[in-house]
Design a protein around this motif. Structure first.
Motif, mmCIF file in Angstrom:
data_model
loop_
_atom_site.group_PDB
_atom_site.id
_atom_site.type_symbol
_atom_site.label_atom_id
_atom_site.label_comp_id
_atom_site.label_asym_id
_atom_site.label_seq_id
_atom_site.Cartn_x
_atom_site.Cartn_y
_atom_site.Cartn_z
ATOM 1 N N GLY A 159 0.820 -1.201 0.000
ATOM 2 C CA GLY A 159 0.000 0.000 0.000
ATOM 3 C C GLY A 159 0.854 1.250 0.000
ATOM 4 O O GLY A 159 2.073 1.190 -0.160
ATOM 5 N N PRO A 160 0.229 2.417 0.190
ATOM 6 C CA PRO A 160 0.990 3.667 0.214
ATOM 7 C C PRO A 160 2.038 3.659 1.316
ATOM 8 O O PRO A 160 1.784 3.178 2.421
ATOM 9 N N ARG A 161 3.215 4.155 0.981
ATOM 10 C CA ARG A 161 4.345 4.280 1.904
ATOM 11 C C ARG A 161 4.954 2.936 2.323
ATOM 12 O O ARG A 161 5.884 2.915 3.120
ATOM 13 N N ASP A 162 4.443 1.839 1.800
ATOM 14 C CA ASP A 162 5.053 0.541 2.101
ATOM 15 C C ASP A 162 6.367 0.395 1.335
ATOM 16 O O ASP A 162 6.593 1.059 0.320
ATOM 17 N N ILE A 163 7.208 -0.491 1.812
ATOM 18 C CA ILE A 163 8.479 -0.782 1.158
ATOM 19 C C ILE A 163 8.285 -2.000 0.260
ATOM 20 O O ILE A 163 7.697 -2.999 0.684
ATOM 21 N N VAL A 164 8.743 -1.904 -0.981
ATOM 22 C CA VAL A 164 8.556 -3.010 -1.929
ATOM 23 C C VAL A 164 9.907 -3.427 -2.505
ATOM 24 O O VAL A 164 10.691 -2.590 -2.953
ATOM 25 N N MET A 165 10.167 -4.735 -2.452
ATOM 26 C CA MET A 165 11.355 -5.284 -3.095
ATOM 27 C C MET A 165 10.920 -5.920 -4.404
ATOM 28 O O MET A 165 10.099 -6.844 -4.422
ATOM 29 N N TYR A 166 11.456 -5.403 -5.488
ATOM 30 C CA TYR A 166 11.119 -5.865 -6.841
ATOM 31 C C TYR A 166 12.297 -6.690 -7.349
ATOM 32 O O TYR A 166 13.416 -6.196 -7.448
ATOM 33 N N THR A 167 12.056 -7.965 -7.626
ATOM 34 C CA THR A 167 13.110 -8.881 -8.062
ATOM 35 C C THR A 167 12.795 -9.431 -9.444
ATOM 36 O O THR A 167 11.672 -9.881 -9.695
ATOM 37 N N VAL A 168 13.771 -9.389 -10.324
ATOM 38 C CA VAL A 168 13.621 -9.935 -11.671
ATOM 39 C C VAL A 168 14.685 -11.010 -11.857
ATOM 40 O O VAL A 168 15.869 -10.781 -11.606
ATOM 41 N N THR A 169 14.248 -12.197 -12.275
ATOM 42 C CA THR A 169 15.157 -13.308 -12.533
ATOM 43 C C THR A 169 15.143 -13.636 -14.015
ATOM 44 O O THR A 169 14.067 -13.847 -14.592
ATOM 45 N N VAL A 170 16.315 -13.659 -14.620
ATOM 46 C CA VAL A 170 16.449 -13.926 -16.053
ATOM 47 C C VAL A 170 17.180 -15.247 -16.246
ATOM 48 O O VAL A 170 18.263 -15.462 -15.693
ATOM 49 N N VAL A 206 18.263 -9.845 -10.108
ATOM 50 C CA VAL A 206 18.587 -8.487 -9.681
ATOM 51 C C VAL A 206 17.387 -7.946 -8.913
ATOM 52 O O VAL A 206 16.243 -8.133 -9.325
ATOM 53 N N SER A 207 17.648 -7.304 -7.780
ATOM 54 C CA SER A 207 16.572 -6.757 -6.944
ATOM 55 C C SER A 207 16.814 -5.287 -6.671
ATOM 56 O O SER A 207 17.956 -4.820 -6.654
ATOM 57 N N THR A 208 15.728 -4.575 -6.434
ATOM 58 C CA THR A 208 15.821 -3.199 -5.971
ATOM 59 C C THR A 208 14.711 -2.976 -4.952
ATOM 60 O O THR A 208 13.661 -3.617 -5.021
ATOM 61 N N VAL A 209 14.973 -2.106 -4.001
ATOM 62 C CA VAL A 209 14.012 -1.842 -2.921
ATOM 63 C C VAL A 209 13.666 -0.368 -2.927
ATOM 64 O O VAL A 209 14.561 0.493 -2.868
ATOM 65 N N LEU A 210 12.376 -0.069 -3.029
ATOM 66 C CA LEU A 210 11.908 1.312 -3.050
ATOM 67 C C LEU A 210 10.685 1.462 -2.156
ATOM 68 O O LEU A 210 10.007 0.474 -1.831
ATOM 69 N N LYS A 211 10.410 2.705 -1.787
ATOM 70 C CA LYS A 211 9.242 3.007 -0.950
ATOM 71 C C LYS A 211 8.122 3.540 -1.829
ATOM 72 O O LYS A 211 8.350 4.403 -2.689
ATOM 73 N N ASN A 212 6.916 3.002 -1.638
ATOM 74 C CA ASN A 212 5.773 3.475 -2.412
ATOM 75 C C ASN A 212 5.511 4.949 -2.141
ATOM 76 O O ASN A 212 5.751 5.459 -1.037
ATOM 77 N N GLN A 213 4.978 5.630 -3.151
ATOM 78 C CA GLN A 213 4.665 7.044 -3.026
ATOM 79 C C GLN A 213 3.559 7.253 -1.982
ATOM 80 O O GLN A 213 2.727 6.370 -1.756
ATOM 81 N N PRO A 214 3.531 8.415 -1.335
ATOM 82 C CA PRO A 214 2.503 8.686 -0.316
ATOM 83 C C PRO A 214 1.168 9.077 -0.936
ATOM 84 O O PRO A 214 0.678 10.199 -0.746
ATOM 85 N N PHE A 215 0.558 8.134 -1.688
ATOM 86 C CA PHE A 215 -0.727 8.422 -2.320
ATOM 87 C C PHE A 215 -1.889 8.160 -1.361
ATOM 88 O O PHE A 215 -3.054 8.187 -1.741
ATOM 89 N N GLY A 216 -1.557 7.902 -0.106
ATOM 90 C CA GLY A 216 -2.558 7.692 0.940
ATOM 91 C C GLY A 216 -1.832 7.479 2.253
ATOM 92 O O GLY A 216 -0.606 7.575 2.332
ATOM 93 N N GLN A 217 -2.592 7.226 3.295
ATOM 94 C CA GLN A 217 -1.995 6.954 4.594
ATOM 95 C C GLN A 217 -1.594 5.488 4.688
ATOM 96 O O GLN A 217 -2.347 4.604 4.291
#
Length: 202
Positions: free
Chosen positions: A145-156, A178-189
């Motif tokens: 959800g908003p402001r959650d941390i998401v790890m996006y992993t792609v395997t080739v 390869v993975s990257t970790v980002l925080k979701n935008q604050p589109f809600g609480q």
């Protein structure tokens, strides 16, 4: 007999064609080294391309529209990867966390015996992701959800450039993640962190 001795002596001193023989001895090793270098370069380049592609895709995923655009985002990454490795299989995984400190953290075990980090029979654990099973990673599958941390992993998974590895008993297929970790935008609480239930270990 003398003629035979002279013939042998002449052949011994004759160096015509020596370079060709030397090249025939060296060529197989040189070609294997050359193919290995090209294959390594291809793998390094593919990883660099994949890194760039998933960082851009991950940023798109952090938007409120990210979940609705999942197929489009993943297809863009796959298209970029397959320009470098045409036969590649590309798999995607997203896991969401409440906080950065939760990333790839195991669910808490209430250990009663030896602290071995394993959810043993007779012990309990805190079911933080609510799936009734102890997990070595508390992440929940999906965009979060908003402001959650998401790890996006792609395997080739792809075939190597040259049919070299079968000759030395290795797999012709290669795989990289390869993975990257980002925080979701604050589109809600951001929702409150759920209070985990205590469950028995299996």
């Amino acid at each position: 007999m003398r003629r035979l001795v002279r013939l042998i002596d002449t052949l011994r001193r004759d160096q015509a064609g020596a370079t060709l023989v030397e090249f025939a001895i060296i060529a197989p090793t040189f070609m294997i080294l050359l193919m290995g270098a090209f294959d390594l370069g291809h793998s390094v380049y593919l990883r660099a391309v994949l890194n760039g592609a998933i960082h851009e895709a991950a940023r798109d995923s952090t938007l409120e529209s990210g979940e609705a655009s999942e197929t489009t985002i993943d297809n863009q990454v796959e298209t970029i990867v397959q320009k470098v490795a045409k036969s590649a299989d590309v798999d995607f995984e997203r896991k969401s966390y409440y906080d950065f400190t939760d990333v790839e953290r195991a669910e808490t075990i209430n250990e009663s015996g030896t602290a071995n980090g394993v959810c043993d029979s007779g012990e309990t654990f805190e079911d933080e992701n609510g799936n009734n099973t102890w997990d070595s990673d508390v992440g929940a599958t999906g965009f979060g959800g908003p402001r959650d941390i998401v790890m996006y992993t792609v395997t080739v998974t792809y075939d190597r450039l040259f049919p070299l590895y079968g000759l030395i008993g290795m797999s012709q297929e290669n795989s990289m993640s390869v993975s990257t970790v980002l925080k979701n935008q604050p589109f809600g609480q951001q929702g409150d962190a759920a209070t985990p239930e205590t469950k028995p270990c299996p």
